[in-house]
Design a protein around this motif. Structure first.
Motif, PDB file in Angstrom:
ATOM      1  N   THR A   1       0.966  -1.200  -0.009  1.00 54.49           N
ATOM      2  CA  THR A   1      -0.061   0.009   0.269  1.00 54.49           C
ATOM      3  C   THR A   1       0.755   1.322  -0.033  1.00 54.49           C
ATOM      4  O   THR A   1       0.555   2.309  -0.954  1.00 54.49           O
ATOM      5  CB  THR A   1      -0.760   0.185   1.145  1.00 54.49           C
ATOM      6  OG1 THR A   1      -1.558  -1.239   1.266  1.00 54.49           O
ATOM      7  CG2 THR A   1      -1.773   1.326   0.990  1.00 54.49           C
ATOM      8  N   ALA A   2       1.902   1.491   0.942  1.00 52.96           N
ATOM      9  CA  ALA A   2       2.729   2.449   0.759  1.00 52.96           C
ATOM     10  C   ALA A   2       3.385   2.618  -0.263  1.00 52.96           C
ATOM     11  O   ALA A   2       3.519   3.848  -0.824  1.00 52.96           O
ATOM     12  CB  ALA A   2       3.643   2.252   2.133  1.00 52.96           C
ATOM     13  N   ALA A   3       3.927   1.492  -1.144  1.00 50.67           N
ATOM     14  CA  ALA A   3       4.763   1.621  -2.091  1.00 50.67           C
ATOM     15  C   ALA A   3       3.614   2.235  -3.215  1.00 50.67           C
ATOM     16  O   ALA A   3       3.955   3.281  -4.312  1.00 50.67           O
ATOM     17  CB  ALA A   3       5.302   0.538  -2.633  1.00 50.67           C
ATOM     18  N   HIS A   4       2.505   1.726  -3.234  1.00 43.46           N
ATOM     19  CA  HIS A   4       1.339   2.087  -4.212  1.00 43.46           C
ATOM     20  C   HIS A   4       1.150   3.630  -4.129  1.00 43.46           C
ATOM     21  O   HIS A   4       1.336   4.530  -5.098  1.00 43.46           O
ATOM     22  CB  HIS A   4       0.424   1.631  -4.155  1.00 43.46           C
ATOM     23  CG  HIS A   4      -1.185   1.946  -4.734  1.00 43.46           C
ATOM     24  ND1 HIS A   4      -1.155   1.774  -6.190  1.00 43.46           N
ATOM     25  CD2 HIS A   4      -2.056   2.773  -4.387  1.00 43.46           C
ATOM     26  CE1 HIS A   4      -2.130   2.506  -6.564  1.00 43.46           C
ATOM     27  NE2 HIS A   4      -2.713   3.084  -5.648  1.00 43.46           N
ATOM     28  N   MET A   5       1.033   4.183  -2.848  1.00 44.02           N
ATOM     29  CA  MET A   5       0.902   5.650  -2.435  1.00 44.02           C
ATOM     30  C   MET A   5       1.804   6.616  -2.880  1.00 44.02           C
ATOM     31  O   MET A   5       1.850   7.378  -3.724  1.00 44.02           O
ATOM     32  CB  MET A   5       0.376   5.803  -0.973  1.00 44.02           C
ATOM     33  CG  MET A   5      -0.921   4.909  -0.783  1.00 44.02           C
ATOM     34  SD  MET A   5      -1.334   5.153   1.026  1.00 44.02           S
ATOM     35  CE  MET A   5      -1.491   6.953   1.276  1.00 44.02           C
ATOM     36  N   VAL A   6       3.261   6.093  -2.628  1.00 43.87           N
ATOM     37  CA  VAL A   6       4.266   6.929  -2.919  1.00 43.87           C
ATOM     38  C   VAL A   6       4.251   6.902  -4.468  1.00 43.87           C
ATOM     39  O   VAL A   6       4.556   7.955  -5.000  1.00 43.87           O
ATOM     40  CB  VAL A   6       5.844   6.162  -2.327  1.00 43.87           C
ATOM     41  CG1 VAL A   6       6.913   7.009  -2.950  1.00 43.87           C
ATOM     42  CG2 VAL A   6       5.473   6.479  -1.021  1.00 43.87           C
ATOM     43  N   ALA A   7       4.151   5.889  -5.090  1.00 42.24           N
ATOM     44  CA  ALA A   7       4.266   5.753  -6.722  1.00 42.24           C
ATOM     45  C   ALA A   7       3.045   6.654  -7.298  1.00 42.24           C
ATOM     46  O   ALA A   7       3.300   7.570  -8.272  1.00 42.24           O
ATOM     47  CB  ALA A   7       4.039   4.447  -7.319  1.00 42.24           C
ATOM     48  N   GLN A   8       1.869   6.576  -6.606  1.00 41.90           N
ATOM     49  CA  GLN A   8       0.907   7.422  -7.446  1.00 41.90           C
ATOM     50  C   GLN A   8       1.115   8.973  -7.033  1.00 41.90           C
ATOM     51  O   GLN A   8       0.913   9.881  -7.887  1.00 41.90           O
ATOM     52  CB  GLN A   8      -0.394   6.997  -6.623  1.00 41.90           C
ATOM     53  CG  GLN A   8      -1.773   7.725  -6.828  1.00 41.90           C
ATOM     54  CD  GLN A   8      -2.678   7.062  -7.855  1.00 41.90           C
ATOM     55  OE1 GLN A   8      -2.628   5.788  -7.718  1.00 41.90           O
ATOM     56  NE2 GLN A   8      -3.235   7.513  -8.812  1.00 41.90           N
ATOM     57  N   ARG A   9       1.677   9.308  -6.012  1.00 44.97           N
ATOM     58  CA  ARG A   9       1.967  10.872  -5.653  1.00 44.97           C
ATOM     59  C   ARG A   9       2.859  11.210  -6.442  1.00 44.97           C
ATOM     60  O   ARG A   9       2.833  12.289  -7.292  1.00 44.97           O
ATOM     61  CB  ARG A   9       2.413  10.805  -4.001  1.00 44.97           C
ATOM     62  CG  ARG A   9       3.024  11.974  -3.759  1.00 44.97           C
ATOM     63  CD  ARG A   9       2.103  12.766  -3.026  1.00 44.97           C
ATOM     64  NE  ARG A   9       2.858  14.314  -3.223  1.00 44.97           N
ATOM     65  CZ  ARG A   9       2.275  15.534  -2.881  1.00 44.97           C
ATOM     66  NH1 ARG A   9       0.923  15.369  -2.313  1.00 44.97           N
ATOM     67  NH2 ARG A   9       2.850  16.710  -2.799  1.00 44.97           N
ATOM     68  N   THR A  10       3.987  10.334  -6.810  1.00 45.64           N
ATOM     69  CA  THR A  10       4.851  10.760  -7.608  1.00 45.64           C
ATOM     70  C   THR A  10       4.537  10.883  -9.048  1.00 45.64           C
ATOM     71  O   THR A  10       4.991  11.812  -9.984  1.00 45.64           O
ATOM     72  CB  THR A  10       6.105   9.806  -7.761  1.00 45.64           C
ATOM     73  OG1 THR A  10       6.351   9.325  -6.393  1.00 45.64           O
ATOM     74  CG2 THR A  10       7.406  10.173  -8.333  1.00 45.64           C
TER      75      THR A  10
END
Lengths: 351, 98
Positions: free
Chosen positions: B79-88
């Protein structure tokens, strides 16, 4: 084996000092907050090495987790406030920046125009504090080295003292619980715990007395992943919180750790789906926030009139009473932590 | 004895994955490749460490707790990886302010 553990301890110590130094010396506040969270996690490991799992749990949950979340949301709100144009009629707060429509460094609420951009620059400058002037450094160094020397000298000359451990172990049978820490916190020294709960309550009341809360400045990332993860994690967090509360009577755990885990679950929900959350009933919320301290105080007063003394319980009733107090405390701590994260009273209360 | 040996091998293999993931985090050029290195390598590394520790567990409850830790870290990490990637993806990378 011993040499390996000693090496681990020294690496841990060096890591703690290094992270603490980087955190204090960082000019970027966001980086400082991230380093602070790292410091809290390392400190939790240090508590485990000192064989204090209760404090390790509390440090990881409250010190690193909740405090980190509070610092991050404060930083986000601070940026928003600093970037807001200064006008004479500052009673109408600008809407929170919409990150989907704007860049990270140029929020949607950032004003256009010369004066406004200067204000925004000043705000950003205030958020990244400059390093301290050089003239005080030598005095600081001398004082630090002197203090460290005094501490080491004290530790070296101190005899090994078991402290109050034997006394506590002797009286465990009247405490009502099987775990020494819980016995001290909720029976032998319940006064301290009552004051801690009062502090939590005061912090929550302080945040509420500062005003109503605005909408959270950041919106969650779109997509099904975060709500899905919350749906998965929320039940696990609730079970873990209740387990920690229940385990407190015979193993590491207790109200503060359980409250922190439940509070973290609440923060996760308020971050993941802020639009769908209805405000709780203000009266119920107030009852919940004050339940811990008031229940504790009421049972303590009952002890003054019906039992041995103020804040003491007869040993045959100790276990159920401690369980009631801990349940109330967990509820209050969890609610207060979420309220602190959201920051301020619910807007609905004033209408 | 065999269990001890297996634990050592599994934990060491897990640590190697952690080291590789950390190296990727430090050396890779942008957010996506760093996320890739960190999440993939660390999830597998933690799995190996957990598997090694399971061999030393005292009972089924402990084994279950260890497995639960791994599953939770997998979910949280993804989840955290997805959120960081989405934000980027929507905002671009954070600029370094030095």
């Amino acid at each position: 084996m011993n040499a390996a553990l000693l090496t681990f301890d020294f690496v841990l110590l060096a890591g703690l000092l290094g992270v603490a130094w980087r955190c204090l010396a960082s000019t970027d506040l966001f980086r400082a907050v991230v380093l602070f969270i790292t410091f809290g996690l390392l400190l939790a490991i240090a508590w485990v090495r000192l064989e204090a799992p209760d404090i390790a749990l509390a440090e990881a949950a409250i010190g690193a987790g909740i405090t980190g979340a509070l610092l991050l949301v404060t930083l986000e709100r601070l940026k928003h406030i600093m970037n807001r144009p200064r006008t004479d009629t500052d009673h109408d707060p600008a809407p929170p920046p919409d990150p989907v429509a704007s860049d990270a460094d140029a929020p949607g609420a950032a004003p256009t125009g010369d004066a406004a951009s200067r204000a925004a620059d000043a705000g950003n400058a205030a958020l990244s504090c400059a390093p301290a002037p050089a003239r005080g450094r030598w005095i600081t160094l001398v004082v630090t080295v002197g203090l460290a020397g005094l501490l080491m000298a004290t530790l070296a000359t101190q005899e090994h003292d078991p402290g109050l451990q034997p006394t506590v172990a002797e009286h465990m049978d009247v405490s009502g619980v099987d775990h020494g820490i819980t016995a001290v916190l909720l029976n032998f020294r319940s006064w301290d715990t009552l004051l801690e709960l009062a502090m939590v309550l005061l912090a929550g009341l302080g945040a509420w007395s500062l005003g109503r809360h605005d909408a959270l400045p950041a919106r969650p990332t779109p997509g099904p992943v975060l709500p899905g993860a919350v749906r998965l994690l929320l039940p696990v967090a609730i079970v873990t919180g209740v387990y920690l509360l229940w385990a407190g009577s015979h193993a590491p755990g207790g109200a503060f750790q359980a409250g922190a885990v439940l509070g973290a679950a609440g923060i996760l929900v308020s971050l993941a789906r802020p639009h769908e959350l209805p405000d709780p009933d203000p009266r119920l919320l107030r009852i919940g926030v004050t339940a811990g301290a008031l229940l504790f105080l009421a049972i303590g007063l009952w002890g003054l009139f019906a039992g041995p003394a103020l804040l003491t319980w007869p040993s045959e009733l100790a276990y159920p009473l401690i369980l009631i107090i801990e349940t109330g405390a967990t509820l209050s701590i969890a609610l207060t932590l979420v309220a602190l994260f959201i920051g301020g009273r619910s807007p609905r209360e004033d209408t | 004895m065999i269990a001890d040996l297996l634990t050592t091998v599994l934990v060491l293999a897990g640590l190697a994955f952690f080291a590789a993931g950390t190296l990727g985090l430090l050396r890779f050029p942008d957010v996506y490749t760093r996320l890739h290195a960190l999440t993939k390598a660390d999830n597998l590394g933690l799995g190996l460490v957990v598997l090694g520790l399971m061999l030393q567990a005292e009972g089924p409850a402990m084994i279950f707790k260890l497995a639960l830790i791994w599953v939770l870290v997998l979910a949280a990490g993804a989840t955290a990886a997805h959120m960081v990637a989405q934000r980027t993806w929507t905002h671009g990378e954070f600029e370094r302010r030095e």
